[in-house]
Structures are given as C-alpha cells and as structure tokens.
Design a protein around this motif. Sequence first.
Motif, PDB file in Angstrom:
ATOM      1  N   LYS A   1      18.515  -5.897  38.082  1.00  0.00           N
ATOM      2  CA  LYS A   1      19.681  -6.761  38.234  1.00  0.00           C
ATOM      3  C   LYS A   1      20.369  -6.497  39.564  1.00  0.00           C
ATOM      4  O   LYS A   1      20.408  -5.373  40.052  1.00  0.00           O
ATOM      5  N   VAL A   2      20.926  -7.553  40.139  1.00  0.00           N
ATOM      6  CA  VAL A   2      21.661  -7.415  41.394  1.00  0.00           C
ATOM      7  C   VAL A   2      22.646  -8.570  41.523  1.00  0.00           C
ATOM      8  O   VAL A   2      22.399  -9.665  41.032  1.00  0.00           O
ATOM      9  N   ALA A   3      23.774  -8.302  42.142  1.00  0.00           N
ATOM     10  CA  ALA A   3      24.752  -9.342  42.460  1.00  0.00           C
ATOM     11  C   ALA A   3      25.066  -9.255  43.941  1.00  0.00           C
ATOM     12  O   ALA A   3      25.192  -8.162  44.495  1.00  0.00           O
ATOM     13  N   VAL A   4      25.192 -10.396  44.593  1.00  0.00           N
ATOM     14  CA  VAL A   4      25.459 -10.427  46.032  1.00  0.00           C
ATOM     15  C   VAL A   4      26.589 -11.404  46.315  1.00  0.00           C
ATOM     16  O   VAL A   4      26.700 -12.455  45.692  1.00  0.00           O
TER      17      VAL A   4
ATOM     18  N   GLY B   1      26.072 -14.720  43.931  1.00  0.00           N
ATOM     19  CA  GLY B   1      24.861 -14.910  43.149  1.00  0.00           C
ATOM     20  C   GLY B   1      24.552 -13.658  42.358  1.00  0.00           C
ATOM     21  O   GLY B   1      24.705 -12.545  42.849  1.00  0.00           O
ATOM     22  N   SER B   2      24.135 -13.837  41.119  1.00  0.00           N
ATOM     23  CA  SER B   2      23.757 -12.708  40.267  1.00  0.00           C
ATOM     24  C   SER B   2      22.377 -12.982  39.693  1.00  0.00           C
ATOM     25  O   SER B   2      22.135 -14.056  39.124  1.00  0.00           O
TER      26      SER B   2
ATOM     27  N   ILE C   1      28.449  -8.030  50.541  1.00  0.00           N
ATOM     28  CA  ILE C   1      28.532  -6.917  49.587  1.00  0.00           C
ATOM     29  C   ILE C   1      27.488  -7.129  48.496  1.00  0.00           C
ATOM     30  O   ILE C   1      27.312  -8.244  48.010  1.00  0.00           O
ATOM     31  N   MET C   2      26.805  -6.058  48.114  1.00  0.00           N
ATOM     32  CA  MET C   2      25.836  -6.112  47.018  1.00  0.00           C
ATOM     33  C   MET C   2      26.174  -5.059  45.973  1.00  0.00           C
ATOM     34  O   MET C   2      26.653  -3.972  46.302  1.00  0.00           O
TER      35      MET C   2
ATOM     36  N   SER D   1      33.665  -9.680  36.563  1.00  0.00           N
ATOM     37  CA  SER D   1      33.755  -9.053  37.877  1.00  0.00           C
ATOM     38  C   SER D   1      33.289  -9.995  38.972  1.00  0.00           C
ATOM     39  O   SER D   1      33.872 -10.041  40.057  1.00  0.00           O
ATOM     40  N   ILE D   2      32.231 -10.735  38.696  1.00  0.00           N
ATOM     41  CA  ILE D   2      31.721 -11.688  39.683  1.00  0.00           C
ATOM     42  C   ILE D   2      32.793 -12.703  40.034  1.00  0.00           C
ATOM     43  O   ILE D   2      33.037 -13.007  41.202  1.00  0.00           O
ATOM     44  N   THR D   3      33.476 -13.206  39.023  1.00  0.00           N
ATOM     45  CA  THR D   3      34.538 -14.178  39.259  1.00  0.00           C
ATOM     46  C   THR D   3      35.667 -13.571  40.083  1.00  0.00           C
ATOM     47  O   THR D   3      36.167 -14.190  41.023  1.00  0.00           O
TER      48      THR D   3
END
Length: 299
Positions: free
Chosen positions: A139-142, A213-214, A276-277, A285-287
């Motif tokens: 998993k990753v969020a950018v 993006g996640s 940031i990643m 958290s993404i929001t």
Amino acid sequence: MITGIMAGHVKSSGTLLLDLYPGASIALSSSRKLRSAYSGACLRARRSSDNSEQDIGFSGGAVDSASLLSFVGSDSAYLVTLYDQSGNGRNATQSTTTKQPRLVDAGTLETVGGVLAPYYNGTSSAMSTAAFSPATADKVAVFFTVRVISATVGIIFETSANFNSNYGTLLAVASDPLTGAMSLGRHGDAFASSGVVSESAARSVPATLVVAGSFDLSGITHDTGTPIFRVNGSDVTRAVAGVTNSGGGSFGSHALYLGARGEASLYAQLYLPELIMYPDRTNESITGIDDSMTSHYGA
C-alpha cells in the motif's frame, strides 16, 4: 498546477502537516516547513554568477525567501538539493548544473500560489533520490502539487528509471496539459499490465492542481474505492486502465525521479513545489492532507 499533499502553510494553531499526519516515507517541499522536529534546511541553492552554493532554511514556518534573494541578488538561482523533511534522509539532488531546476530568474522568485516553486524547463531539468521503497508492503499514498506549463507529454514523477519495466513502481504523467489530463498509476509485480487511474477535465492551463492517490496492490477494481483519486480537494471520476485485479504484489525499492524519466527523457515543463508519500493512509487522513495542500496552494 497539480498538487498532491500539503503545500507550505502552517496551520493557525502552529501545527505543521507532518505533526498532524506523521509517518511519511519521503516529504519534499520548497515552500514550507512540514515537521516541527525537523532541524535542517529547506533546500540548497546555486547562484549563476559564480556557482556558489548555500543552504536556505525557514522563517516563520516558510522557506526563507529573503535569504535566498539576498544570496542571489539580481542573478538567477538553481536547485541543488531539496531536503527530505520526513527524517529518512531521502533528499532529491542534482549535481549537474544544466539539469538543475530554477528557483530565481534574474532576481525574481519562481512561484506557484505565491510560494517558492522549482521550475523544470521541459528540456533538461530533473532531480532524483537514492533508492527507497515508498511503502512497507503493498500500500502507498502519494500527494503532490504541480503546475504543468507545456503541452508536451512529460513525467511529473516516477519511482523508478522506467515505470514500464520496473514492477512495484508509481508514476504521474502530464498526459495532455492543454486539457488538464493526467495519469497517476502503479505497476504491481504480480501482473504484466499496469493499473492506471487518470483524470481528464477541462481546466484553464496552466492550472494548479493538488493530487492525492492511494494504491493497494492486494486488489484494484473498477467499482471499489481502491485506488483513491482526488484533485483539488474533491474525488474525481476516474478511468482505470490495465487489469482489474492485481492479485497481490509489493512496491519495490527504486530511485525517485522528478521532472523526467531517469533524468534522460520525457522532460516535463512544470512547477513541482511539494511531494509527500506515505506507506499507507486511511481515507480520513488522505482527505485531511489533500485539503491542507489545496488550501495552501490556492488550488
């Protein structure tokens, strides 16, 4: 411009972005301080008159633009190092002077939304980090902010020298800046095709975009919330290309490239002030991160 995390402002409470949302695998910003415990400089600049270099720190939570202008004078300045504020030491660097993004043009700051932003010229500018994995597993969020200038297709960032031949990587490409179209994708190591989410919306160009993006390599389908794709603080209707289920995989360890493919091709003309990643993020958290960046850069 496209933005993908928070972009430089300090909240009114004085709490910085990475204080609110810790655990980033890499945190690059040319405009602001992201973490109160970070004690290093924001960036290292080179001035054109004599090629002297100087670290530029922070003032009041923002990059110390006054010190930068004092160092440069009426000359131009270029980005040598953009320091990683995550604490992981994954600095973006460029030692070749002809490839360094521009920070100051003949005494005038390069800016996006009124804050300092490196300018990539679309013909030679690029930066890169040492190899690392942006995720702990699958998993990753950018999050990033970008302002695309040219109509030429180019790489915004890529977590390997070539997304197409390196599994477990991410890329963002300005696929059609004239219409605001872009793609953000991931290449898993359990299948031959890449899964890409893309957004194509009519926008004034150049436009400032904040992108979040996640991705979860344990499964990606057309009708679920994976991946998450947000632009300028709102969920967007997305196209998903490639396979509908990755069947597993993990993100590999590669260098991160900014502004070009492997510092050698697909150069993009753009401003890229923040990226940031995270190894993983919850929807909440993404929001929060995305909304913070959108507010900061005025997207």
